[in-house]
Design an enzyme around this catalytic site. Structure first.
Site, mmCIF file in Angstrom:
data_model
loop_
_atom_site.group_PDB
_atom_site.id
_atom_site.type_symbol
_atom_site.label_atom_id
_atom_site.label_comp_id
_atom_site.label_asym_id
_atom_site.label_seq_id
_atom_site.Cartn_x
_atom_site.Cartn_y
_atom_site.Cartn_z
ATOM 1 N N ARG A 156 -53.030 19.569 -38.130
ATOM 2 C CA ARG A 156 -52.801 19.660 -39.568
ATOM 3 C C ARG A 156 -53.498 20.901 -40.127
ATOM 4 O O ARG A 156 -54.541 21.329 -39.621
ATOM 5 C CB ARG A 156 -53.338 18.408 -40.281
ATOM 6 C CG ARG A 156 -52.957 18.380 -41.759
ATOM 7 C CD ARG A 156 -53.649 17.265 -42.519
ATOM 8 N NE ARG A 156 -53.300 17.327 -43.941
ATOM 9 C CZ ARG A 156 -53.954 16.705 -44.902
ATOM 10 N NH1 ARG A 156 -55.017 15.965 -44.603
ATOM 11 N NH2 ARG A 156 -53.576 16.821 -46.163
ATOM 12 N N HIS A 157 -52.942 21.439 -41.182
ATOM 13 C CA HIS A 157 -53.527 22.603 -41.850
ATOM 14 C C HIS A 157 -54.886 22.274 -42.461
ATOM 15 O O HIS A 157 -55.249 21.113 -42.660
ATOM 16 C CB HIS A 157 -52.582 23.104 -42.951
ATOM 17 C CG HIS A 157 -52.364 22.101 -44.042
ATOM 18 N ND1 HIS A 157 -53.262 21.899 -45.068
ATOM 19 C CD2 HIS A 157 -51.351 21.233 -44.266
ATOM 20 C CE1 HIS A 157 -52.819 20.962 -45.866
ATOM 21 N NE2 HIS A 157 -51.663 20.522 -45.410
ATOM 22 N N GLU A 175 -43.941 19.820 -44.591
ATOM 23 C CA GLU A 175 -44.348 18.493 -45.058
ATOM 24 C C GLU A 175 -43.166 17.780 -45.707
ATOM 25 O O GLU A 175 -42.114 18.372 -45.966
ATOM 26 C CB GLU A 175 -45.513 18.646 -46.042
ATOM 27 C CG GLU A 175 -46.062 17.353 -46.616
ATOM 28 C CD GLU A 175 -46.604 16.387 -45.569
ATOM 29 O OE1 GLU A 175 -45.802 15.917 -44.743
ATOM 30 O OE2 GLU A 175 -47.820 16.083 -45.602
#
Length: 214
Positions: free
Chosen positions: A19-20, A93
């Site tokens: 995940r970022h 997303e």
């Protein structure tokens, strides 16, 4: 007549789903969806902290959502490896449509059915223009299956988003929405690892590992 078991020597395929890092909207609890919100200073530090652990997994190829918070995370994590980051919009997303920028409190007032759905583990469309979690899981599964098909036997780093990774893990494992939703949310710069061999389907080797920023 004797028989023997033939073991495949083909290397395993490994997916590392990262995940970022943190954004200001993460801190404020605002729905980001597919709006292009950049990393903040903490998010960049998280990516740098994750780099050592992720690089130890020796990725051969890197893919990322084309949203800047994911792309910048991918570039920070791989900047010493020389690996090119391949941007892919299918890794974005969930689309939250007109909910973008709203806080959870604002959403609870506007869409009480959504808050109830989250509590009950029921899927819910994120505004009339948005996606359901099931649709995201299907989108991610198809995208990752196609990417894996190009790189069988490799370690593939994919930088994406919290709900997208959560749904991807469950749907690659063959779970439905209800079972996938039992996975906890992904933390910023948390990573999960799935492994597949010729003899075994995808299995979850790690979920939501997070490096210590220090």
């Amino acid at each position: 007549m004797s028989s023997s078991i033939i073991h495949s020597t083909a290397p395993a395929t490994r997916l590392v789903l990262l995940r970022h890092g943190q954004t200001d909207w993460n801190v404020a609890g605002r729905f980001q969806g597919q709006l292009d919100v950049g990393l903040n200073d903490v998010g960049r530090a998280q990516a740098e902290a994750a780099a050592t652990a992720v690089q130890a997994l020796a990725p051969d190829v890197v893919y990322s959502s084309n949203l800047s918070r994911a792309l910048d995370t991918a570039r920070l994590v791989t900047r010493t490896t020389g690996l090119e980051v391949n941007a892919d919009e299918r890794l974005q997303e969930i689309n939250v449509g007109t909910w973008g920028g709203l806080t959870g409190t604002e959403m609870a007032d506007r869409e009480p059915g959504f808050a109830a759905a989250l509590r009950n583990g029921t899927d819910f469309r994120r505004s009339p223009q948005g996606e359901t979690a099931d649709e995201v899981g299907t989108r991610m599964r198809l995208a990752l299956t196609e990417i894996v098909g190009r790189h069988e036997g490799s370690t593939i780093l994919v930088v994406s988003h919290g709900l997208a990774i959560r749904m991807a893990c469950g749907y690659l494992l063959g779970w439905d929405f209800a079972h996938t939703w039992q996975l906890g949310p992904m933390g910023n710069c948390g990573w999960s690892v799935l492994v597949r061999t010729a003899e075994r389907p995808w299995r979850l080797e790690a979920y939501n590992r997070v490096a210590d920023v220090g």
